[in-house]
Design a protein around this motif. Structure first.
Motif, PDB file in Angstrom:
ATOM      1  N   THR A 123       0.849  -1.184   0.000  1.00  0.00           N
ATOM      2  CA  THR A 123       0.000   0.000   0.000  1.00  0.00           C
ATOM      3  C   THR A 123       0.888   1.239   0.000  1.00  0.00           C
ATOM      4  OG1 THR A 123      -1.671  -1.189   1.274  1.00  0.00           O
ATOM      5  CG2 THR A 123      -1.824   1.231   1.212  1.00  0.00           C
ATOM      6  N   PRO A 124       0.679   2.157  -0.942  1.00  0.00           N
ATOM      7  CA  PRO A 124       1.503   3.371  -0.962  1.00  0.00           C
ATOM      8  C   PRO A 124       1.432   4.105   0.378  1.00  0.00           C
ATOM      9  CG  PRO A 124       0.128   3.213  -2.929  1.00  0.00           C
ATOM     10  CD  PRO A 124      -0.332   2.135  -1.991  1.00  0.00           C
ATOM     11  N   VAL A 125       2.605   4.584   0.812  1.00  0.00           N
ATOM     12  CA  VAL A 125       2.667   5.295   2.083  1.00  0.00           C
ATOM     13  C   VAL A 125       2.114   6.704   1.893  1.00  0.00           C
ATOM     14  CG1 VAL A 125       4.187   6.187   3.871  1.00  0.00           C
ATOM     15  CG2 VAL A 125       4.661   3.964   2.827  1.00  0.00           C
ATOM     16  N   VAL A 126       1.118   7.047   2.668  1.00  0.00           N
ATOM     17  CA  VAL A 126       0.547   8.391   2.641  1.00  0.00           C
ATOM     18  C   VAL A 126       1.285   9.232   3.678  1.00  0.00           C
ATOM     19  CG1 VAL A 126      -1.517   9.787   2.927  1.00  0.00           C
ATOM     20  CG2 VAL A 126      -1.689   7.500   1.917  1.00  0.00           C
ATOM     21  N   LEU A 127       2.004  10.250   3.208  1.00  0.00           N
ATOM     22  CA  LEU A 127       2.808  11.062   4.108  1.00  0.00           C
ATOM     23  C   LEU A 127       1.941  12.025   4.904  1.00  0.00           C
ATOM     24  CD1 LEU A 127       5.837  11.960   1.811  1.00  0.00           C
ATOM     25  CD2 LEU A 127       5.727  10.204   3.583  1.00  0.00           C
ATOM     26  N   SER A 128       2.366  12.261   6.135  1.00  0.00           N
ATOM     27  CA  SER A 128       1.750  13.315   6.937  1.00  0.00           C
ATOM     28  C   SER A 128       2.442  14.625   6.608  1.00  0.00           C
ATOM     29  CB  SER A 128       1.887  12.995   8.424  1.00  0.00           C
ATOM     30  OG  SER A 128       1.248  11.784   8.739  1.00  0.00           O
ATOM     31  N   GLN A 129       1.777  15.726   6.861  1.00  0.00           N
ATOM     32  CA  GLN A 129       2.344  17.028   6.504  1.00  0.00           C
ATOM     33  C   GLN A 129       2.015  18.066   7.578  1.00  0.00           C
ATOM     34  OE1 GLN A 129       0.931  19.741   3.081  1.00  0.00           O
ATOM     35  NE2 GLN A 129       2.662  18.619   2.188  1.00  0.00           N
ATOM     36  N   LEU A 130       3.041  18.815   7.961  1.00  0.00           N
ATOM     37  CA  LEU A 130       2.861  19.932   8.884  1.00  0.00           C
ATOM     38  C   LEU A 130       3.174  21.207   8.122  1.00  0.00           C
ATOM     39  CD1 LEU A 130       2.359  21.034  11.752  1.00  0.00           C
ATOM     40  CD2 LEU A 130       4.807  20.737  12.195  1.00  0.00           C
ATOM     41  N   VAL A 131       2.225  22.145   8.106  1.00  0.00           N
ATOM     42  CA  VAL A 131       2.382  23.394   7.361  1.00  0.00           C
ATOM     43  C   VAL A 131       2.177  24.566   8.314  1.00  0.00           C
ATOM     44  CG1 VAL A 131       1.534  24.804   5.449  1.00  0.00           C
ATOM     45  CG2 VAL A 131       1.563  22.313   5.240  1.00  0.00           C
ATOM     46  N   THR A 132       3.048  25.565   8.229  1.00  0.00           N
ATOM     47  CA  THR A 132       2.880  26.783   9.015  1.00  0.00           C
ATOM     48  C   THR A 132       2.749  27.968   8.069  1.00  0.00           C
ATOM     49  OG1 THR A 132       5.292  26.999   9.160  1.00  0.00           O
ATOM     50  CG2 THR A 132       4.173  25.938  11.012  1.00  0.00           C
ATOM     51  N   ASP A 133       1.756  28.797   8.308  1.00  0.00           N
ATOM     52  CA  ASP A 133       1.592  30.023   7.529  1.00  0.00           C
ATOM     53  C   ASP A 133       2.523  31.100   8.084  1.00  0.00           C
ATOM     54  OD1 ASP A 133      -0.368  28.888   5.933  1.00  0.00           O
ATOM     55  OD2 ASP A 133      -1.958  29.392   7.362  1.00  0.00           O
ATOM     56  N   LYS A 134       2.541  32.240   7.420  1.00  0.00           N
ATOM     57  CA  LYS A 134       3.304  33.363   7.963  1.00  0.00           C
ATOM     58  C   LYS A 134       2.745  33.749   9.330  1.00  0.00           C
ATOM     59  CE  LYS A 134       4.828  35.330   3.574  1.00  0.00           C
ATOM     60  NZ  LYS A 134       4.829  36.525   2.693  1.00  0.00           N
ATOM     61  N   ALA A 152       7.950  29.987  10.348  1.00  0.00           N
ATOM     62  CA  ALA A 152       6.824  30.518   9.573  1.00  0.00           C
ATOM     63  C   ALA A 152       6.990  30.237   8.083  1.00  0.00           C
ATOM     64  CB  ALA A 152       6.719  32.030   9.797  1.00  0.00           C
ATOM     65  N   GLY A 153       5.875  29.998   7.398  1.00  0.00           N
ATOM     66  CA  GLY A 153       5.882  29.785   5.949  1.00  0.00           C
ATOM     67  C   GLY A 153       6.650  28.556   5.525  1.00  0.00           C
ATOM     68  N   SER A 154       6.549  27.459   6.289  1.00  0.00           N
ATOM     69  CA  SER A 154       7.325  26.252   6.016  1.00  0.00           C
ATOM     70  C   SER A 154       6.408  25.034   5.896  1.00  0.00           C
ATOM     71  CB  SER A 154       8.355  26.011   7.115  1.00  0.00           C
ATOM     72  OG  SER A 154       9.222  27.118   7.244  1.00  0.00           O
ATOM     73  N   LYS A 155       6.984  23.958   5.362  1.00  0.00           N
ATOM     74  CA  LYS A 155       6.227  22.715   5.177  1.00  0.00           C
ATOM     75  C   LYS A 155       7.143  21.522   5.407  1.00  0.00           C
ATOM     76  CE  LYS A 155       5.147  21.631   0.959  1.00  0.00           C
ATOM     77  NZ  LYS A 155       4.474  21.677  -0.374  1.00  0.00           N
ATOM     78  N   LEU A 156       6.680  20.560   6.195  1.00  0.00           N
ATOM     79  CA  LEU A 156       7.438  19.346   6.483  1.00  0.00           C
ATOM     80  C   LEU A 156       6.598  18.126   6.138  1.00  0.00           C
ATOM     81  CD1 LEU A 156      10.088  18.182   7.858  1.00  0.00           C
ATOM     82  CD2 LEU A 156       8.675  17.909   9.912  1.00  0.00           C
ATOM     83  N   ASP A 157       7.130  17.252   5.288  1.00  0.00           N
ATOM     84  CA  ASP A 157       6.480  15.982   4.952  1.00  0.00           C
ATOM     85  C   ASP A 157       7.218  14.848   5.660  1.00  0.00           C
ATOM     86  OD1 ASP A 157       4.548  17.031   3.165  1.00  0.00           O
ATOM     87  OD2 ASP A 157       6.076  17.201   1.610  1.00  0.00           O
ATOM     88  N   TYR A 158       6.463  13.950   6.303  1.00  0.00           N
ATOM     89  CA  TYR A 158       7.075  12.854   7.054  1.00  0.00           C
ATOM     90  C   TYR A 158       6.104  11.670   7.082  1.00  0.00           C
ATOM     91  CZ  TYR A 158       3.953  14.533  10.718  1.00  0.00           C
ATOM     92  OH  TYR A 158       2.839  14.909  11.420  1.00  0.00           O
ATOM     93  N   PRO A 159       6.606  10.430   7.221  1.00  0.00           N
ATOM     94  CA  PRO A 159       5.723   9.260   7.261  1.00  0.00           C
ATOM     95  C   PRO A 159       5.078   9.104   8.637  1.00  0.00           C
ATOM     96  CG  PRO A 159       7.990   8.551   7.470  1.00  0.00           C
ATOM     97  CD  PRO A 159       8.028  10.039   7.222  1.00  0.00           C
ATOM     98  N   PRO A 160       3.890   8.506   8.703  1.00  0.00           N
ATOM     99  CA  PRO A 160       3.253   8.268  10.008  1.00  0.00           C
ATOM    100  C   PRO A 160       4.103   7.367  10.900  1.00  0.00           C
ATOM    101  CG  PRO A 160       1.674   7.983   8.226  1.00  0.00           C
ATOM    102  CD  PRO A 160       3.028   8.108   7.588  1.00  0.00           C
ATOM    103  N   GLN A 161       4.855   6.450  10.285  1.00  0.00           N
ATOM    104  CA  GLN A 161       5.776   5.576  11.009  1.00  0.00           C
ATOM    105  C   GLN A 161       7.029   5.390  10.172  1.00  0.00           C
ATOM    106  OE1 GLN A 161       5.608   4.329  14.072  1.00  0.00           O
ATOM    107  NE2 GLN A 161       3.567   5.200  14.480  1.00  0.00           N
ATOM    108  N   PHE A 162       8.190   5.349  10.836  1.00  0.00           N
ATOM    109  CA  PHE A 162       9.431   5.072  10.131  1.00  0.00           C
ATOM    110  C   PHE A 162       9.640   3.557  10.082  1.00  0.00           C
ATOM    111  CE2 PHE A 162      10.454   9.381  11.833  1.00  0.00           C
ATOM    112  CZ  PHE A 162      10.617  10.006  10.600  1.00  0.00           C
ATOM    113  N   ALA A 163       9.994   3.035   8.907  1.00  0.00           N
ATOM    114  CA  ALA A 163      10.172   1.594   8.726  1.00  0.00           C
ATOM    115  C   ALA A 163      11.396   1.106   9.486  1.00  0.00           C
ATOM    116  CB  ALA A 163      10.309   1.259   7.238  1.00  0.00           C
ATOM    117  N   ALA A 164      11.345  -0.157   9.918  1.00  0.00           N
ATOM    118  CA  ALA A 164      12.476  -0.767  10.620  1.00  0.00           C
ATOM    119  C   ALA A 164      13.631  -0.976   9.649  1.00  0.00           C
ATOM    120  CB  ALA A 164      12.053  -2.105  11.235  1.00  0.00           C
ATOM    121  N   HIS A 165      14.842  -0.761  10.134  1.00  0.00           N
ATOM    122  CA  HIS A 165      16.076  -1.001   9.380  1.00  0.00           C
ATOM    123  C   HIS A 165      16.145  -0.183   8.091  1.00  0.00           C
ATOM    124  CE1 HIS A 165      16.386  -4.268  12.215  1.00  0.00           C
ATOM    125  NE2 HIS A 165      15.313  -4.856  11.711  1.00  0.00           N
ATOM    126  N   GLN A 166      15.416   0.922   8.008  1.00  0.00           N
ATOM    127  CA  GLN A 166      15.445   1.798   6.841  1.00  0.00           C
ATOM    128  C   GLN A 166      15.730   3.230   7.303  1.00  0.00           C
ATOM    129  OE1 GLN A 166      15.161   0.881   3.633  1.00  0.00           O
ATOM    130  NE2 GLN A 166      14.915  -1.269   4.207  1.00  0.00           N
TER     131      GLN A 166
END
Length: 359
Positions: A123-134, A152-166
């Protein structure tokens, strides 16, 4: 022609299986080429294997693969018992060859079916995202316990869980401060459009806004490697209290007859900038402090726009080259501009539409 060595036969089937799965290495490709030269008839098997043998909508589970293998082995055993090898030796050698083909083909079909079955299960990994406005700053605790402050004005994409040994991988656009949990088996990587940062466990700041003319990696503790994303793939190691500034060239248009040629990047390694009370300008924003030292006014204005969520214009572009130093924490935008204006090097006003202009 028949195989003179069972090991050659098994090796051929294994190499063809890896070729079909798309994971054949350069060394293995050479071994396969030599085997096909040694046994020309085997080229037919390769051609058969290259076809799509799995009907649309039909896939084999691991249990079905095992059942098919067992039935095929039973059929081969029945044939061997019914026809003794003392009769018609030459045709039997060909039968041994073709039965080997059939066995190898079934194995590869089974492997192919199993591989496709496994691919369907992924199943394709759906990334979580944190966005901050100005005007916004935020922080988040990642699944591995690492903590990130997002400017401010930034965006971070990250997985809900980090895979083992990766590797633990995140993607940043804007500015963030990281405190990474050590994990030798899973190095932490931050991807930006300009460079990639590789780290095991440390604290560092990354500033990589898409419209700025440079990207900066600043190390506070530990050690990191910065890998440039350009053709050079240059790797630069940073020590505590060091930062790396990488110029960002704007995209150059290419036409049918003219191809842009970029000059090599000139990167800068320097020490972190400190101000009064040991404030580090590169990370002061994490403590809700706006700090800059001997910074051009146009860059100061960029920081003010992000910090206060406003738009500031220049009516006199020569003022952009002025340099300023300052530390602000709870002051309003007007108070900051008034403080800078006391240098008597520029003035500012707000027009009837509420726009701010620097004169």
């Amino acid at each position: 022609m028949s195989f003179t060595d069972t090991m050659d036969q098994e090796k051929l089937y294994a190499l063809l299986a890896r070729e079909m799965a798309g994971i054949l290495t350069t060394e293995e490709a050479e071994d396969l080429r030599q085997l096909l030269q040694q046994y020309p008839d085997a080229s037919y098997i390769r051609e058969v294997f290259s076809q799509n043998w799995t009907p649309a909508g039909k896939q084999y589970s691991p249990q079905q693969v095992q059942q098919l293998m067992e039935k095929h082995q039973q059929r081969l055993q029945q044939i061997s018992e019914a026809e003794p090898y003392t009769e018609a030796p030459e045709p039997r050698r060909h039968w041994g060859w073709y039965s080997g083909i059939a066995a190898g083909l079934l194995i590869l079909l089974a492997l192919g079916g199993y591989w496709r079955y496994g691919q369907q299960k992924k199943t394709p990994v759906v990334l979580s995202q944190l966005v901050t406005d100005k005007r916004m700053r935020s922080q988040i605790l990642l699944p591995d316990g690492s903590r990130v402050w997002l400017n401010a004005g930034s965006k971070l994409d990250y997985p809900p869980q980090f895979a083992a040994h990766q590797p633990r991988e995140v993607t940043l656009e804007g500015e963030a401060f990281f405190v990474v949990q050590p994990d030798a088996e899973r190095p932490f990587r931050v991807h930006t459009k300009t460079f990639q940062i590789r780290v095991l466990g440390t604290s560092f700041n990354v500033r990589a806004y898409p419209l700025e003319d440079s990207a900066v990696a600043s190390l506070v503790q530990g050690s990191v490697e910065v890998v440039l994303n350009d053709a050079s793939k240059q790797v630069v190691s940073l020590k505590p209290n060091e930062k790396l500034t990488v110029p960002v060239h704007p995209a150059t248009e290419q036409t049918e007859n003219i191809v842009a040629v970029h000059t090599p990047l000139v990167i800068y390694k320097s020490k972190l900038t400190t101000l009064q009370d040991s404030i580090i300008t590169e990370t002061a924003w994490v403590q809700n402090k706006l700090a800059f030292k001997h910074l051009q006014l146009d860059k100061v204005v960029t920081m003010l726009e992000q910090w206060y969520g406003v738009e500031i214009n220049f009516s006199n572009n020569r003022k952009k080259q002025l340099y300023f130093t300052g530390v602000f924490e709870s002051e309003s935008l007007e108070e900051v501009l008034n403080a800078l204006e006391t240098t008597l090097s520029f003035s500012w006003h707000k027009d009837a539409d509420g726009k701010i202009w620097i004169n």
